[in-house]
Design a protein around this motif. Structure first.
Motif, PDB file in Angstrom:
ATOM      1  N   LEU A  12       1.230   5.784  -0.325  1.00  0.00           N
ATOM      2  CA  LEU A  12       0.243   6.907  -0.568  1.00  0.00           C
ATOM      3  C   LEU A  12       1.577   7.475  -0.563  1.00  0.00           C
ATOM      4  O   LEU A  12       2.648   7.926  -0.580  1.00  0.00           O
ATOM      5  CB  LEU A  12       0.143   6.928   0.744  1.00  0.00           C
ATOM      6  CG  LEU A  12      -1.075   7.977   1.187  1.00  0.00           C
ATOM      7  CD1 LEU A  12      -2.203   7.609   0.546  1.00  0.00           C
ATOM      8  CD2 LEU A  12      -0.893   8.646   2.939  1.00  0.00           C
ATOM      9  N   ILE A  22       4.862   5.894   2.225  1.00  0.00           N
ATOM     10  CA  ILE A  22       4.257   6.911   2.336  1.00  0.00           C
ATOM     11  C   ILE A  22       5.458   7.792   1.723  1.00  0.00           C
ATOM     12  O   ILE A  22       6.635   8.296   1.915  1.00  0.00           O
ATOM     13  CB  ILE A  22       3.373   8.148   3.426  1.00  0.00           C
ATOM     14  CG1 ILE A  22       2.908   6.961   4.324  1.00  0.00           C
ATOM     15  CG2 ILE A  22       3.443   9.106   3.161  1.00  0.00           C
ATOM     16  CD1 ILE A  22       2.667   7.510   5.461  1.00  0.00           C
ATOM     17  N   LYS A  49       1.105  -1.049  -0.052  1.00  0.00           N
ATOM     18  CA  LYS A  49       0.046  -0.012   0.095  1.00  0.00           C
ATOM     19  C   LYS A  49       1.072   1.224   0.530  1.00  0.00           C
ATOM     20  O   LYS A  49       1.684   1.705   0.958  1.00  0.00           O
ATOM     21  CB  LYS A  49      -0.775   0.267   1.209  1.00  0.00           C
ATOM     22  CG  LYS A  49      -1.887  -1.369   1.472  1.00  0.00           C
ATOM     23  CD  LYS A  49      -2.966  -0.784   2.312  1.00  0.00           C
ATOM     24  CE  LYS A  49      -3.798  -2.450   2.640  1.00  0.00           C
ATOM     25  NZ  LYS A  49      -4.872  -2.347   3.495  1.00  0.00           N
ATOM     26  N   ALA A  55      -1.147   2.517   4.754  1.00  0.00           N
ATOM     27  CA  ALA A  55      -0.370   2.863   4.459  1.00  0.00           C
ATOM     28  C   ALA A  55       1.303   1.985   4.777  1.00  0.00           C
ATOM     29  O   ALA A  55       1.497   2.511   6.152  1.00  0.00           O
ATOM     30  CB  ALA A  55       0.001   4.282   3.792  1.00  0.00           C
TER      31      ALA A  55
END
Length: 226
Positions: free
Chosen positions: A6, A81, A4, A78
């Motif tokens: 971001l 990042i 994930k 996340a």
């Protein structure tokens, strides 16, 4: 499990949103879950028209993108990042200091240069020091600053009211003396017509006009006194 990622910028209307969609366009969708947000974003706004145009030129449609403000849930979920600037990184760390191990500027993460890391670490320390000093200062002086700001606004309002009243009174006075001023203008014009204009500092043509005017009035004088 998908990684994930971001992307973060200020308003999520251009930089981070474009980064999100470019990444999605280039990467394999089954490996990554990509989102973007802004540290000062307002939820539900469209991308900047310029961003839409630039992405369209690349064959990428971001018209359905809706801005979102950076939240604790987004940061927590996340795995990585990536911010657009170091200021964005500092803002993320300031709001969510537990995320320190996974927040990087995009360039910092990609280039992975030791010297750059040392520099950004020092910058982070300075930002933290500034933030701590600002908080301490506001704790000590915050109430006074607020009082002064409030008084400042009150004074601005009072000044505006005084100026309005002065303008109103001056308007009343102008009406009171309007007739006399009109008469005064007429009389002053008559007095000025009796003057010989001063040519000092004027072009030669003005001196010439002055001489002709003098000649005219001297002739009249002579006629009168003869």
């Amino acid at each position: 499990m998908k990684l994930k990622i971001l992307f973060v910028c200020t308003g999520n209307t251009c930089r981070s949103s474009m980064a999100e969609y470019i990444f999605k366009d280039l990467a394999e969708s089954d490996k990554y879950e990509v989102m973007s947000a802004g540290v000062s974003a307002v939820n539900g706004k469209d991308p900047a028209p310029q961003a839409k145009q630039i992405m369209s030129e690349k064959g990428i449609d971001i018209s359905n993108h809706q801005t979102q403000k950076l939240t604790e849930d987004l940061v927590t979920e996340a795995d990585l990042i990536l911010t657009m600037t170091h200021q964005h990184k500092s803002s993320v760390l300031s709001m969510f200091n537990e995320s320190e191990d996974k927040v990087f500027t995009l360039k910092e993460f990609v280039e992975d240069i030791e010297e750059l890391t040392e520099i950004t670490d020092e910058i982070d320390k300075i930002y933290k020091r500034i933030s701590n000093r600002r908080e301490k200062f506001l704790d000590e002086k915050g109430s006074k600053i607020e009082r002064l700001r409030k008084r400042h606004q009150e004074l601005i309002q009072e000044i505006g009211e005084v100026e309005d009243e002065l303008n109103r009174l001056e308007g009343e006075l102008s009406k009171e003396v309007a007739d006399d001023k009109d008469r005064l203008d007429i009389l002053q014009n008559k007095v000025q017509n009796l003057d010989i204009s001063d040519p000092f500092g004027q072009p030669v043509s003005v001196y010439r006009q002055c001489a002709e005017e003098l000649e005219e009035y001297i002739k009249l004088l002579l006629k009168k006194i003869e």
